[in-house]
Structures are given as structure tokens and as C-alpha cells.
Design a protein around this motif. Structure first.
Motif, PDB file in Angstrom:
ATOM      1  N   ILE A  21       0.767  -1.207   0.043  1.00 26.26           N
ATOM      2  CA  ILE A  21       0.196  -0.019   0.025  1.00 26.26           C
ATOM      3  C   ILE A  21       0.785   1.309  -0.090  1.00 26.26           C
ATOM      4  CG2 ILE A  21      -1.620   1.489   1.353  1.00 26.26           C
ATOM      5  CD1 ILE A  21      -2.850  -1.297   2.453  1.00 26.26           C
ATOM      6  N   ARG A  22       1.974   1.375   0.925  1.00 30.24           N
ATOM      7  CA  ARG A  22       2.590   2.469   0.767  1.00 30.24           C
ATOM      8  C   ARG A  22       3.451   2.636  -0.642  1.00 30.24           C
ATOM      9  NH1 ARG A  22       8.436   2.846   1.476  1.00 30.24           N
ATOM     10  NH2 ARG A  22       9.136   4.672   2.648  1.00 30.24           N
ATOM     11  N   ASN A  23       4.084   1.545  -0.934  1.00 29.48           N
ATOM     12  CA  ASN A  23       4.528   1.668  -2.280  1.00 29.48           C
ATOM     13  C   ASN A  23       3.542   2.144  -3.506  1.00 29.48           C
ATOM     14  OD1 ASN A  23       7.315   1.342  -2.200  1.00 29.48           O
ATOM     15  ND2 ASN A  23       6.993  -1.022  -2.051  1.00 29.48           N
ATOM     16  N   LYS A  24       2.493   1.789  -3.529  1.00 31.81           N
ATOM     17  CA  LYS A  24       1.184   2.288  -4.144  1.00 31.81           C
ATOM     18  C   LYS A  24       0.946   3.723  -4.025  1.00 31.81           C
ATOM     19  CE  LYS A  24      -0.372  -0.032  -6.745  1.00 31.81           C
ATOM     20  NZ  LYS A  24       0.082  -0.279  -8.126  1.00 31.81           N
ATOM     21  N   LEU A  25       1.024   4.102  -2.998  1.00 36.72           N
ATOM     22  CA  LEU A  25       0.665   5.449  -2.644  1.00 36.72           C
ATOM     23  C   LEU A  25       1.724   6.381  -3.343  1.00 36.72           C
ATOM     24  CD1 LEU A  25      -0.590   5.346   1.010  1.00 36.72           C
ATOM     25  CD2 LEU A  25      -1.961   5.751  -1.104  1.00 36.72           C
ATOM     26  N   TYR A  26       3.021   5.737  -3.152  1.00 33.55           N
ATOM     27  CA  TYR A  26       4.046   6.764  -3.813  1.00 33.55           C
ATOM     28  C   TYR A  26       4.007   6.577  -5.646  1.00 33.55           C
ATOM     29  CZ  TYR A  26       7.022   7.964   0.147  1.00 33.55           C
ATOM     30  OH  TYR A  26       7.729   8.412   1.258  1.00 33.55           O
ATOM     31  N   ASN A 118      39.236  15.266   1.406  1.00 30.79           N
ATOM     32  CA  ASN A 118      38.661  16.568   1.074  1.00 30.79           C
ATOM     33  C   ASN A 118      37.955  16.209  -0.315  1.00 30.79           C
ATOM     34  OD1 ASN A 118      39.561  18.013   3.226  1.00 30.79           O
ATOM     35  ND2 ASN A 118      41.366  18.229   2.070  1.00 30.79           N
ATOM     36  N   LYS A 119      37.729  15.210  -0.753  1.00 27.21           N
ATOM     37  CA  LYS A 119      36.774  15.017  -1.766  1.00 27.21           C
ATOM     38  C   LYS A 119      35.646  14.171  -1.926  1.00 27.21           C
ATOM     39  CE  LYS A 119      41.146  14.936  -5.000  1.00 27.21           C
ATOM     40  NZ  LYS A 119      41.779  14.034  -5.860  1.00 27.21           N
ATOM     41  N   PHE A 120      35.228  13.744  -0.486  1.00 28.54           N
ATOM     42  CA  PHE A 120      33.966  13.086  -0.277  1.00 28.54           C
ATOM     43  C   PHE A 120      33.797  13.373   1.395  1.00 28.54           C
ATOM     44  CE2 PHE A 120      37.190  10.428   2.062  1.00 28.54           C
ATOM     45  CZ  PHE A 120      36.508   9.863   3.177  1.00 28.54           C
ATOM     46  N   PHE A 121      32.475  13.205   1.486  1.00 30.65           N
ATOM     47  CA  PHE A 121      31.830  13.673   2.875  1.00 30.65           C
ATOM     48  C   PHE A 121      30.722  12.654   2.972  1.00 30.65           C
ATOM     49  CE2 PHE A 121      32.841  16.957  -0.387  1.00 30.65           C
ATOM     50  CZ  PHE A 121      34.125  17.372   0.094  1.00 30.65           C
ATOM     51  N   ILE A 122      30.634  12.264   4.166  1.00 27.60           N
ATOM     52  CA  ILE A 122      29.660  11.169   4.673  1.00 27.60           C
ATOM     53  C   ILE A 122      28.851  11.665   5.932  1.00 27.60           C
ATOM     54  CG2 ILE A 122      29.612   8.963   5.588  1.00 27.60           C
ATOM     55  CD1 ILE A 122      31.792   8.160   4.018  1.00 27.60           C
ATOM     56  N   ALA A 123      27.501  11.612   5.807  1.00 27.24           N
ATOM     57  CA  ALA A 123      26.605  12.120   7.005  1.00 27.24           C
ATOM     58  C   ALA A 123      25.659  10.532   7.262  1.00 27.24           C
ATOM     59  CB  ALA A 123      25.753  12.846   6.499  1.00 27.24           C
ATOM     60  N   ALA A 124      25.441  10.641   8.645  1.00 27.86           N
ATOM     61  CA  ALA A 124      24.632   9.619   8.951  1.00 27.86           C
ATOM     62  C   ALA A 124      23.382  10.092   9.547  1.00 27.86           C
ATOM     63  CB  ALA A 124      25.218   8.435   9.991  1.00 27.86           C
ATOM     64  N   GLY A 125      22.250   9.544   9.319  1.00 31.44           N
ATOM     65  CA  GLY A 125      20.919  10.306   9.528  1.00 31.44           C
ATOM     66  C   GLY A 125      19.595   9.385   8.984  1.00 31.44           C
ATOM     67  N   SER A 126      18.491   9.313   9.814  1.00 31.52           N
ATOM     68  CA  SER A 126      17.467   8.623   9.663  1.00 31.52           C
ATOM     69  C   SER A 126      16.763   9.285   8.360  1.00 31.52           C
ATOM     70  CB  SER A 126      16.469   8.391  10.728  1.00 31.52           C
ATOM     71  OG  SER A 126      16.058   9.537  11.476  1.00 31.52           O
ATOM     72  N   GLN A 151      14.299   1.255  -0.067  1.00 39.10           N
ATOM     73  CA  GLN A 151      12.930   1.385   0.660  1.00 39.10           C
ATOM     74  C   GLN A 151      12.599   2.895   1.045  1.00 39.10           C
ATOM     75  OE1 GLN A 151      15.010  -1.416   1.333  1.00 39.10           O
ATOM     76  NE2 GLN A 151      13.661  -2.242  -0.015  1.00 39.10           N
ATOM     77  N   ASN A 152      13.579   3.822   1.032  1.00 36.40           N
ATOM     78  CA  ASN A 152      13.357   5.249   1.440  1.00 36.40           C
ATOM     79  C   ASN A 152      12.920   5.851   0.226  1.00 36.40           C
ATOM     80  OD1 ASN A 152      13.618   7.971   2.341  1.00 36.40           O
ATOM     81  ND2 ASN A 152      14.720   7.206   4.053  1.00 36.40           N
ATOM     82  N   ARG A 153      11.410   6.037  -0.191  1.00 43.18           N
ATOM     83  CA  ARG A 153      11.198   6.539  -1.291  1.00 43.18           C
ATOM     84  C   ARG A 153      10.865   8.192  -1.229  1.00 43.18           C
ATOM     85  NH1 ARG A 153       7.044   2.982  -4.720  1.00 43.18           N
ATOM     86  NH2 ARG A 153       7.690   4.834  -6.128  1.00 43.18           N
ATOM     87  N   ARG A 154      11.115   8.785  -0.076  1.00 42.71           N
ATOM     88  CA  ARG A 154      10.794  10.032   0.395  1.00 42.71           C
ATOM     89  C   ARG A 154      11.775  11.038  -0.813  1.00 42.71           C
ATOM     90  NH1 ARG A 154      12.101  12.259   4.946  1.00 42.71           N
ATOM     91  NH2 ARG A 154      10.941  14.363   4.121  1.00 42.71           N
ATOM     92  N   ILE A 155      13.112  10.553  -0.809  1.00 41.69           N
ATOM     93  CA  ILE A 155      14.015  11.218  -1.746  1.00 41.69           C
ATOM     94  C   ILE A 155      14.069  10.803  -3.059  1.00 41.69           C
ATOM     95  CG2 ILE A 155      15.897   9.901  -0.609  1.00 41.69           C
ATOM     96  CD1 ILE A 155      17.640  12.330  -1.069  1.00 41.69           C
ATOM     97  N   TYR A 156      14.072  11.602  -3.897  1.00 48.42           N
ATOM     98  CA  TYR A 156      14.108  11.355  -5.373  1.00 48.42           C
ATOM     99  C   TYR A 156      15.415  10.731  -5.726  1.00 48.42           C
ATOM    100  CZ  TYR A 156      14.250  11.556 -10.679  1.00 48.42           C
ATOM    101  OH  TYR A 156      14.178  11.499 -11.741  1.00 48.42           O
TER     102      TYR A 156
END
Length: 345
Positions: A21-26, A118-126, A151-156
Motif C-alpha cells: 500500500i505504501r509503495n502504491k501511494l508513492y 577533502n573529496k568525499f563527505f559522509i553523513a549519518a541520519g534517518s 525502501q526510502n522513497r521520500r527522496i528522489y
């Protein structure tokens, strides 16, 4: 399948229905996706356990870095205890606190910082959107790579790569018929319809394309792990000679880990398995020391080896080596690089 797993099948059906259902709503655009100001690649999977997302993330990041692009990498930081969005690496300094950063992101940082300061950058967060925008605001990378983002479909995303563990698929075919909590799937195989590219990770084997993947009409690339060497804390490589080893690890599936050790001509005399993403305690270190046999060596994974830095007496007083891996793409590797190029061109 155990009796308990069978009893949990109704809950798997409920879980599958919620995900459907969640995927269908997206799909119907009722749930919205957010497009950020930089191209985004997601490297994810549809199952639990170690499918090879982190090695593939490193592999893709290195390709972009070698082609003079700056790279931002975002992940939730699996099993980290902090809920805050944190900068794991600013390209120069690594936040080696596993509770804040997560072990996989420290591993990625350690690997990339060797030649790409100084060519890559990493962040952690839900919140992947918030984490990505933080990297863009602070460092302005050319591209964002989501480690475990399918599974995180909020971000394009401009490219959705899904990686499958063929070893686990053939060994646990029943578990790969069901979603959690009965089986290993985060969502059903129908989720592969959303993928732009499927990577089949054969690990140390070459079984050929999983027949069931063909029906999704997606481009499929095979890859496997390649053993580079075994290294200790002094950067000394284990000589290629007949060796007896005590293998230990905290990973989801040890089959390919053991096989790569044995294929290197090393005889495993003991196997010690800890839970996936395990943080080692003083009791664990005492257990390992008690298992040691004169003339043998310890061999573990690179990720586990990083965690042992907090227990220096083991890696300094005993011969502890980690397995250094690389990725080897199949004959169609050019397709993989072409897909990566299309995102930034």
C-alpha cells in the motif's frame, strides 16, 4: 523453516500488505518524493543481511572520485545509537565513534580517505533528505550516494541500483519467499520493478543469473568478491603459505567469508560467530584469547577489525588479520559504469 516462523506467516502477510500500500501511494504520487539539488544514486536491496551494499557503495564512490567528481554519501548508520544527523567524515577527519557513526560508514570513510582527502563527505541520519541537504550546504558535493536507500522513497533518485545476494538466495530459498518476520525480505521481489539496475552478488561463486529475475525485464550485472590479501594492524600482509586460522566475525552470513579464506589455502580450525554488527566487549576478547592456539592466526572481516581498535591488546599481542576484499564485475561491467556516467552527464 521452524514452527515459530510458520506461525508468523500471517504477520508477514500483514507486513507485505502495508509495504504494498505504501509503495502504491508513492506510485500514484499521493505520497510525494522530494528532489534535491544534486543527482542521487541509491544502492539498496530488498532483503535483510549482508548483500554487499557497502562494498558496492565504495566501488561506485571510487569511480566518481577517480573521474574528478566530489561525492557525498548518506546512510542511516545501521545500529548506531544516536538519533542525530551527524557528519561521519568531512573528507579529512573521521568521527570514529561507532555509536554516533555506525560501523559501515566508518569502514567507508577509512577506505576512501586513503587517496581522496577533502573529496568525499559522509553523513549519518534517518532523514536522508536532511542528511543530503546538510552535506550540500557544508561541502557542495557533485553527487549523493545513498547507502541502503531503496525502501526510502521520500527522496528522489536519478538511479536506483538493487543488489541481491545469490548465495543467500540459493541457500535460503524458503526464507526468500516471505517478508519479515517469517522470511528475509524487506519487500517482495515485485519491488524490483522500481529498480533501474540489478546487481547479482555471487560473492565467491559464479552460479549464473537467477532465473526468476529475468521476468522483471531489468538489466542485470553479476559481480563477485575478489580476495586481495590478509593484513594486520602493522599493515603486514599474511604470507602465502599453509596456515591454520581461527575465523571470527559479526556479519549476517559467514558462508562466503569462510569460503574465501579456505580458497586462499588457509585451513580454518575454529569458527566463532558473533551477531551481525556486533560491538565487541572485554568478555568477547577474553573468549577469543582463550581460543587461540600456538602457531595459528586469527582472521576476521575488515569491518570487525575496525571495531577491535578499542581492544588493542588483541591486535597487538596476537596475530590478527582481516580479509581485504575488492569487487570484480562480470563481462558487462561497462554497463555499470555507463549508468553511473549518465547520472552526472
Amino acid at each position: 523453516m521452524t514452527a515459530l516462523k510458520i506461525l508468523l506467516i500471517p504477520f508477514s502477510i500483514i507486513y507485505s500488505s502495508i509495504i504494498f500500500i505504501r509503495n502504491k501511494l508513492y506510485d500514484l504520487k499521493i505520497f510525494k518524493t522530494h528532489k534535491i539539488s544534486k543527482p542521487v544514486i541509491s544502492i539498496g536491496n530488498i532483503s535483510t543481511g549482508g548483500t554487499g551494499k557497502t562494498p558496492l557503495t565504495i566501488f561506485a564512490a571510487k569511480y566518481y572520485l577517480q573521474n574528478n567528481f566530489t561525492v557525498g554519501i548518506v546512510s542511516r548508520g545501521y545500529k548506531r545509537k544516536s538519533n542525530m544527523t551527524v557528519i561521519v567524515c568531512d573528507g579529512n577527519i573521521i568521527n570514529t565513534n561507532i555509536e554516533d557513526s555506525g560501523d559501515e560508514l566508518i569502514l567507508i570513510s577509512e577506505e576512501l580517505i586513503k587517496e581522496n582527502r577533502n573529496k568525499f563527505f559522509i553523513a549519518a541520519g534517518s532523514d536522508r533528505i536532511k542528511s543530503s541537504e546538510l552535506l550540500i550546504e557544508k561541502f557542495d558535493p557533485d553527487i549523493i550516494i545513498l547507502d541502503d536507500g531503496f525502501q526510502n522513497r521520500r527522496i528522489y533518485r536519478d538511479l536506483d541500483i538493487v543488489i541481491l545476494d545469490s548465495v543467500d538466495y540459493f541457500q535460503n530459498m524458503l526464507a526468500n519467499l516471505f517478508t519479515l518476520p517469517t522470511g528475509n525480505l524487506r519487500e517482495t521481489f515485485n519491488g524490483l520493478k522500481r529498480a533501474d539496475l540489478i546487481i547479482q552478488n555471487n560473492k565467491s561463486d559464479t552460479p549464473g543469473i537467477i532465473h526468476g529475475l529475468l521476468k522483471y525485464n531489468k538489466e542485470i550485472i553479476q559481480m563477485r568478491y575478489k580476495t586481495e590479501y590478509f593484513m594486520d594492524n602493522k599493515n603486514s600482509i599474511l604470507p602465502k603459505q599453509k596456515t591454520e586460522a581461527i575465523a571470527f566475525s559479526g556479519i549476517a552470513n559467514n558462508h562466503s567469508f569462510y569460503k574465501m579464506i579456505e580458497d586462499s589455502g588457509i585451513n580454518i580450525i575454529d569458527k566463532i560467530k558473533f551477531p551481525d554488527h556486533h560491538n565487541y566487549t572485554s568478555e568477547d576478547i577474553a573468549l577469543l584469547k582463550n581460543k587461540y592456539k600456538k602457531g595459528s592466526v586469527f582472521i576476521t572481516t575488515e569491518k570487525d577489525f575496525l571495531k577491535l581498535k578499542n581492544h588493542k591488546t588483541l591486535v597487538t599481542d596476537y596475530p590478527v588479520y582481516y580479509l581485504k576484499l575488492n569487487i570484480e564485475m562480470g563481462n558487462d561491467s561497462s554497463l555499470f559504469f555507463k549508468k553511473l556516467d549518465e547520472v552526472v552527464n
